[in-house]
Write an enzyme that holds these catalytic residues in place. Structure first.
Site, mmCIF file in Angstrom:
data_model
loop_
_atom_site.group_PDB
_atom_site.id
_atom_site.type_symbol
_atom_site.label_atom_id
_atom_site.label_comp_id
_atom_site.label_asym_id
_atom_site.label_seq_id
_atom_site.Cartn_x
_atom_site.Cartn_y
_atom_site.Cartn_z
ATOM 1 N N ASP A 207 -0.995 -13.014 -10.606
ATOM 2 C CA ASP A 207 -2.378 -13.485 -10.682
ATOM 3 C C ASP A 207 -2.455 -14.546 -11.780
ATOM 4 O O ASP A 207 -1.461 -14.847 -12.433
ATOM 5 C CB ASP A 207 -3.333 -12.310 -10.927
ATOM 6 N N ASP B 257 -3.774 -5.916 -2.508
ATOM 7 C CA ASP B 257 -3.069 -5.270 -3.618
ATOM 8 C C ASP B 257 -4.061 -4.355 -4.303
ATOM 9 O O ASP B 257 -5.278 -4.610 -4.251
ATOM 10 C CB ASP B 257 -2.569 -6.288 -4.653
ATOM 11 N N CYS C 237 2.931 12.797 7.046
ATOM 12 C CA CYS C 237 3.582 11.734 6.271
ATOM 13 C C CYS C 237 5.096 11.934 6.270
ATOM 14 O O CYS C 237 5.580 13.059 6.168
ATOM 15 C CB CYS C 237 3.053 11.745 4.842
ATOM 16 N N CYS D 170 7.210 10.357 4.027
ATOM 17 C CA CYS D 170 7.790 9.848 2.785
ATOM 18 C C CYS D 170 8.752 10.882 2.187
ATOM 19 O O CYS D 170 8.737 12.057 2.564
ATOM 20 C CB CYS D 170 6.693 9.481 1.785
ATOM 21 N N CYS E 153 6.964 14.031 0.818
ATOM 22 C CA CYS E 153 6.458 14.965 1.831
ATOM 23 C C CYS E 153 7.595 15.620 2.626
ATOM 24 O O CYS E 153 7.445 16.740 3.099
ATOM 25 C CB CYS E 153 5.483 14.255 2.766
ATOM 26 N N HIS F 10 4.450 8.853 -2.598
ATOM 27 C CA HIS F 10 3.614 9.241 -1.453
ATOM 28 C C HIS F 10 2.419 8.298 -1.268
ATOM 29 O O HIS F 10 2.153 7.825 -0.161
ATOM 30 C CB HIS F 10 3.117 10.683 -1.598
HETATM 31 ZN ZN LIG Z 1 4.080 11.563 1.766
#
Ligand SMILES: [Zn+2]
Length: 384
Positions: A96, A268, A306, A308, A311, A337
């Site tokens: 930025d 973002d 999920c 990930c 998880c 996550h």
């Molecule tokens: Zn997850």
């Protein structure tokens, strides 16, 4: 043989209504849009290594000019070979302009036509940012996408926004003139608060200056979601279709879907990692906070839908134990996550647009959620 695409070419792969799927080419690889950028304020996405970020499929990382200018200093980053090498992120990086932080963090800031004088929030030392200085710092940092220095306002003060838009335009021209590097895409920033006519003026003016991409600034700063959506719709009608649009600092799962519906490509937000440090997690049915006693004996993952790392391996009971024992691993696992949730959502949105089924995707998405994304219980989110 095909020529490699020129840097900063934006190719629209598919669109449905106002929603777009595209590819933006940068010197450090392509961005498949819509894309969510994790925030690495101090050249570090808090609690995560670059390897974690690669594993969850991050492509674009944001770093903050204000913070890196004050510490460790942009010349030190340049001396160490630039931001990509310094933080060991091989993919695209966005910085930025420093404007937003100067207006929101610095002590005793004083704005004039030339720039802003402010005191550092770290040690109280006096500094000055101008459009030319912001570009020089961002050139030292060496990100692929850099931002014009703009004046950030409160969204409801019409007179202040009118003056700030004029100043932002003059500063945008000075940023263009100050550039020395050709391997960075400088984005102009549309300002104008909640006022459609100011936003129109701002978008028109910046489009005439022909930036390779456009950011929409000054949103998610206290206005309502309805006001934000209305402004996105105004700006969407003016910005060129063949350039990427970046909605700055906005990024709940709901914001991603709502933003894409209104023509946004890049997002973002610090929220996913900030929530993680306050023990809160996104799920398909809203946010939960793992500090809550109801999870003490819960063998389930944060979100059964999920995929990930967190998880696939850890129970809510284990995460709650880490939080209670003040183990810093909880921040890493929850950040993985929360960021994965947004990165995966952006990938699913992109796929849905390409397959021409984004409208039903969005309908299904909002059917299972509260309008603002919060769960019925307190998710414990606090400012950083
Ligand atoms: Zn997850």
């Amino acid at each position: 043989m095909d020529q490699p695409p020129a840097p900063f070419q934006y190719k629209l792969s598919a669109y449905q209504g106002r929603s777009r799927a595209g590819v933006f080419h940068t010197p450090h690889g392509e961005l498949q849009t819509p894309v969510f950028a994790p925030v690495g304020t101090q050249a570090s996405v808090k609690a995560l290594t670059p390897r974690h970020l690669e594993e969850i499929g991050a492509s674009l990382i944001l770093a903050n000019t204000y913070h890196l200018y004050l510490r460790p200093g942009d010349s030190l980053v340049a001396e160490m070979g630039g931001l990509h090498k310094f933080m060991q992120w091989p993919g695209p990086i966005l910085t930025d302009s420093g404007g937003f932080q100067v207006f929101s963090l610095a002590n005793q800031r004083k704005i004039d036509a030339e720039g802003v004088t402010f005191k550092s929030h770290i040690d109280g030392s006096t500094h000055r940012l101008t459009p030319e200085k912001s570009i020089a710092i961002q050139e030292n940092l060496g990100a692929d996408i850099i931002m014009a220095f703009d004046e950030c306002t409160s969204p409801y003060d019409r007179e202040y926004n009118r003056r700030a838009v004029d100043r932002t335009h003059a500063w945008a021209e000075r940023c263009l003139a100050a550039r020395r590097r050709s391997d960075q895409a400088l984005f102009g920033i549309v300002q104008g608060g909640v006022f459609p006519e100011l936003r129109r003026t701002s978008a028109d003016y910046l489009v005439d200056l022909d930036f390779p991409g456009y950011a929409i600034g000054g949103l998610s700063v206290g206005e309502t979601k309805e006001e934000m959506h209305a402004i996105l719709e105004v700006v969407d009608q003016i910005l060129p279709e063949d350039k990427p649009r970046y909605l700055m600092g906005v990024g709940t799962p709901e914001d991603l879907v709502n933003g894409v519906m209104r023509g946004v490509d890049i997002f973002d937000c610090v929220l996913p990692t900030r929530l993680a440090r306050h023990h809160a997690a996104f799920t398909h049915s809203g946010r939960i906070n793992l500090v809550n006693a109801i999870y003490a004996h819960d063998p389930a993952p944060i979100d059964a839908q999920c995929a990930c790392y967190t998880c696939l391996h850890f129970s809510r009971a284990y995460l709650r134990h880490l939080i209670a024992a003040k183990e810093i691993l909880s921040a890493s696992l929850l950040s993985i996550h929360n960021l994965y949730t947004l990165l995966e959502l952006a990938r699913q949105i992109r796929q849905a647009i390409i397959e021409n089924r984004f409208d039903t995707f969005a309908e299904d998405f909002f059917r299972t959620r509260t309008p603002d994304g919060s769960a019925s219980q307190d998710d414990g989110a606090k400012p950083e």
